[in-house]
Design a protein around this motif. Structure first.
Motif, PDB file in Angstrom:
ATOM      1  N   LEU A 105       0.928  -1.054   0.003  1.00 21.30           N
ATOM      2  CA  LEU A 105       0.101  -0.073  -0.036  1.00 21.30           C
ATOM      3  C   LEU A 105       0.790   1.338   0.180  1.00 21.30           C
ATOM      4  N   THR A 106       2.200   1.126   0.723  1.00 23.61           N
ATOM      5  CA  THR A 106       2.994   2.296   0.815  1.00 23.61           C
ATOM      6  C   THR A 106       3.969   2.162  -0.548  1.00 23.61           C
ATOM      7  N   ILE A 107       4.306   0.967  -0.888  1.00 21.67           N
ATOM      8  CA  ILE A 107       5.472   0.926  -1.830  1.00 21.67           C
ATOM      9  C   ILE A 107       4.903   1.193  -3.349  1.00 21.67           C
ATOM     10  N   GLU A 108       3.717   0.661  -3.802  1.00 27.72           N
ATOM     11  CA  GLU A 108       3.457   1.026  -5.281  1.00 27.72           C
ATOM     12  C   GLU A 108       2.968   2.509  -5.499  1.00 27.72           C
ATOM     13  N   PRO A 109       2.682   3.481  -4.508  1.00 27.82           N
ATOM     14  CA  PRO A 109       2.501   4.716  -4.937  1.00 27.82           C
ATOM     15  C   PRO A 109       3.841   5.492  -5.335  1.00 27.82           C
ATOM     16  N   VAL A 110       4.795   4.921  -4.706  1.00 25.54           N
ATOM     17  CA  VAL A 110       6.188   5.371  -4.931  1.00 25.54           C
ATOM     18  C   VAL A 110       6.967   5.050  -6.064  1.00 25.54           C
ATOM     19  N   LEU A 111       6.972   3.875  -6.341  1.00 20.28           N
ATOM     20  CA  LEU A 111       7.643   3.114  -7.523  1.00 20.28           C
ATOM     21  C   LEU A 111       7.576   4.006  -8.853  1.00 20.28           C
ATOM     22  N   PRO A 112       6.526   4.536  -9.309  1.00 17.93           N
ATOM     23  CA  PRO A 112       6.575   5.300 -10.306  1.00 17.93           C
ATOM     24  C   PRO A 112       7.542   6.615 -10.387  1.00 17.93           C
ATOM     25  N   PHE A 113       8.049   6.996  -9.275  1.00 23.80           N
ATOM     26  CA  PHE A 113       8.867   8.180  -9.073  1.00 23.80           C
ATOM     27  C   PHE A 113      10.245   7.708  -8.692  1.00 23.80           C
ATOM     28  N   PHE A 114      10.453   6.737  -8.004  1.00 27.50           N
ATOM     29  CA  PHE A 114      11.840   6.451  -7.393  1.00 27.50           C
ATOM     30  C   PHE A 114      11.801   4.830  -7.251  1.00 27.50           C
ATOM     31  N   ALA A 115      13.203   4.473  -7.815  1.00 32.43           N
ATOM     32  CA  ALA A 115      13.452   2.918  -7.766  1.00 32.43           C
ATOM     33  C   ALA A 115      13.361   2.444  -6.414  1.00 32.43           C
ATOM     34  N   PHE A 116      12.994   1.171  -6.047  1.00 37.66           N
ATOM     35  CA  PHE A 116      12.780   0.443  -5.099  1.00 37.66           C
ATOM     36  C   PHE A 116      14.279   0.202  -4.394  1.00 37.66           C
ATOM     37  N   GLY A 117      14.100   0.734  -2.954  1.00 34.85           N
ATOM     38  CA  GLY A 117      15.335   0.641  -2.220  1.00 34.85           C
ATOM     39  C   GLY A 117      16.264   1.972  -2.131  1.00 34.85           C
ATOM     40  N   SER A 118      15.934   2.742  -3.122  1.00 31.86           N
ATOM     41  CA  SER A 118      16.765   4.099  -3.256  1.00 31.86           C
ATOM     42  C   SER A 118      16.351   4.959  -1.896  1.00 31.86           C
ATOM     43  N   PRO A 119      17.542   5.836  -1.794  1.00 35.60           N
ATOM     44  CA  PRO A 119      17.169   6.843  -0.482  1.00 35.60           C
ATOM     45  C   PRO A 119      15.723   7.334  -0.313  1.00 35.60           C
ATOM     46  N   PRO A 120      15.579   8.169  -1.781  1.00 36.49           N
ATOM     47  CA  PRO A 120      14.241   8.895  -1.674  1.00 36.49           C
ATOM     48  C   PRO A 120      12.871   7.882  -1.555  1.00 36.49           C
ATOM     49  N   PHE A 121      13.020   6.617  -2.226  1.00 36.61           N
ATOM     50  CA  PHE A 121      11.965   5.422  -1.956  1.00 36.61           C
ATOM     51  C   PHE A 121      11.910   5.230  -0.333  1.00 36.61           C
ATOM     52  N   GLN A 122      12.972   4.896   0.314  1.00 38.78           N
ATOM     53  CA  GLN A 122      13.488   4.584   1.665  1.00 38.78           C
ATOM     54  C   GLN A 122      12.539   5.570   2.558  1.00 38.78           C
ATOM     55  N   ARG A 123      12.684   6.682   2.353  1.00 37.11           N
ATOM     56  CA  ARG A 123      12.325   8.138   3.132  1.00 37.11           C
ATOM     57  C   ARG A 123      10.932   8.218   3.080  1.00 37.11           C
ATOM     58  N   LEU A 124      10.302   8.204   1.748  1.00 33.65           N
ATOM     59  CA  LEU A 124       8.751   8.276   1.380  1.00 33.65           C
ATOM     60  C   LEU A 124       8.152   7.209   2.048  1.00 33.65           C
ATOM     61  N   VAL A 125       8.406   5.699   1.720  1.00 36.53           N
ATOM     62  CA  VAL A 125       7.802   4.791   2.263  1.00 36.53           C
ATOM     63  C   VAL A 125       7.938   4.778   3.620  1.00 36.53           C
ATOM     64  N   GLY A 126       8.989   4.888   4.376  1.00 35.45           N
ATOM     65  CA  GLY A 126       9.152   4.627   5.834  1.00 35.45           C
ATOM     66  C   GLY A 126       8.443   5.766   6.269  1.00 35.45           C
ATOM     67  N   GLY A 127       8.410   7.076   6.219  1.00 35.48           N
ATOM     68  CA  GLY A 127       7.984   8.310   6.513  1.00 35.48           C
ATOM     69  C   GLY A 127       6.437   8.222   6.575  1.00 35.48           C
ATOM     70  N   PHE A 128       5.591   7.716   5.521  1.00 33.96           N
ATOM     71  CA  PHE A 128       4.391   7.584   5.376  1.00 33.96           C
ATOM     72  C   PHE A 128       3.909   6.564   6.458  1.00 33.96           C
ATOM     73  N   ARG A 129       4.586   5.400   6.486  1.00 33.90           N
ATOM     74  CA  ARG A 129       4.193   4.476   7.286  1.00 33.90           C
ATOM     75  C   ARG A 129       4.213   4.661   9.008  1.00 33.90           C
ATOM     76  N   ARG A 130       5.190   5.542   9.143  1.00 34.05           N
ATOM     77  CA  ARG A 130       5.382   5.928  10.663  1.00 34.05           C
ATOM     78  C   ARG A 130       4.260   6.851  10.897  1.00 34.05           C
ATOM     79  N   ARG A 131       3.832   7.879   9.980  1.00 35.61           N
ATOM     80  CA  ARG A 131       2.707   8.865  10.349  1.00 35.61           C
ATOM     81  C   ARG A 131       1.577   8.166  10.418  1.00 35.61           C
TER      82      ARG A 131
END
Length: 204
Positions: free
Chosen positions: A47-73
Motif C-alpha cells: 500500500l505504501t510501496i506501489e505509489p512511490v515506485l513510479p517516481f523512485f526505484a525500489f530501495g533508493s534513498p528517496p524511496f526509503q524516506r517516502l515509504v518509511g515516513g508514510f508508514r510511521r505517520r
C-alpha cells in the motif's frame, strides 16, 4: 516490538499486530482475514510501496524516506485514534539490525499509549510460495509483481540473501505466534491468530 517485550494477557487497546514472513507467504491475505474478524484495518506493505515506485526505484534513498515516513505517520495516527488497532505486514530480515530498529520505531507509538504489540510469523514451503506469487489477489493489489519473471527472480534472490524467518529469537514469548501455513487456508490462519492473542472480534 523487537524480540519479546509485551505479554498478550494485557487486554489493552490499541493493538498493533505485525504479520511477518518472506515474500508470497500470504501476509496480505491473512491480514485481510484478520481485518474481517476483528475490524482492525490492514496496512500491507505494498500500500505504501506501489505509489512511490513510479517516481523512485525500489530501495533508493528517496524511496526509503517516502515509504518509511508514510508508514510511521500512519501508525502514529492509528495509535492515537479510536480504531481498535492495526494489522501491519512486513518482510523482516532477521539478520538486519536496521529492520529490527524499524520494527521498534513502528511499535513505539502503540507502546507509548499503553497498547499491545503482537507478532504473527508465517512460513511456507518455497514451492507453495512460488505458486502464490502469481495468485490473482496478489497481482491485483501489487502491480509491481505482475512481471512474473522478475517477481519470481526477486523472491528467490531475497530468500538466498536474507533470513526471512526467525530461529529462536521469540522462543517462550507470549506475544508471538508462528504458523506454517503451507497447507492452511488464510481464514484458518486468521482464526488461530485471533484466538491465540485473544483479539476482540468485530460485531457481526
Amino acid at each position: 516490538m523487537a524480540r519479546c517485550s509485551v505479554s498478550p494477557d494485557r487486554q489493552r487497546v490499541p493493538t498493533l499486530l505485525f504479520v511477518v514472513g518472506p515474500p508470497a507467504v500470504g501476509k496480505m491475505t491473512v491480514g485481510n482475514e484478520i481485518t474481517r474478524l476483528t475490524g482492525m484495518p490492514v496496512l500491507h506493505n505494498h500500500l505504501t510501496i506501489e505509489p512511490v515506485l513510479p517516481f523512485f526505484a525500489f530501495g533508493s534513498p528517496p524511496f526509503q524516506r517516502l515509504v518509511g515516513g508514510f508508514r510511521r505517520r500512519l501508525v502514529e495516527e492509528v495509535a492515537a485514534s479510536e480504531l481498535p488497532g492495526l494489522v501491519f505486514t512486513y518482510v523482516w530480515d532477521f539478520d538486519d539490525l536496521g529492520d529490527e530498529r524499524l520494527v521498534r520505531e513502528y511499535a513505539e507509538p502503540f507502546e507509548r499509549r499503553g497498547g499491545r504489540v503482537l507478532l504473527l510469523e508465517l512460513e511456507a514451503d518455497l514451492d507453495e510460495r512460488l505458486r502464490r506469487n502469481s495468485g490473482a489477489d496478489r497481482l491485483a493489489a501489487k502491480p509491481s509483481k505482475r512481471d512474473l519473471a522478475w517477481s519470481r527472480r526477486h523472491l528467490l534472490e531475497a530468500d538466498a540473501a536474507h533470513r526471512l524467518n526467525s530461529r529462536e529469537e521469540f522462543d517462550g514469548c507470549p506475544a508471538y505466534l508462528r504458523i506454517d501455513n503451507t497447507h492452511l487456508a488464510p481464514g484458518e490462519v486468521a482464526r488461530r491468530a485471533v484466538d491465540h492473542f485473544g483479539l476482540p472480534r468485530a460485531a457481526a
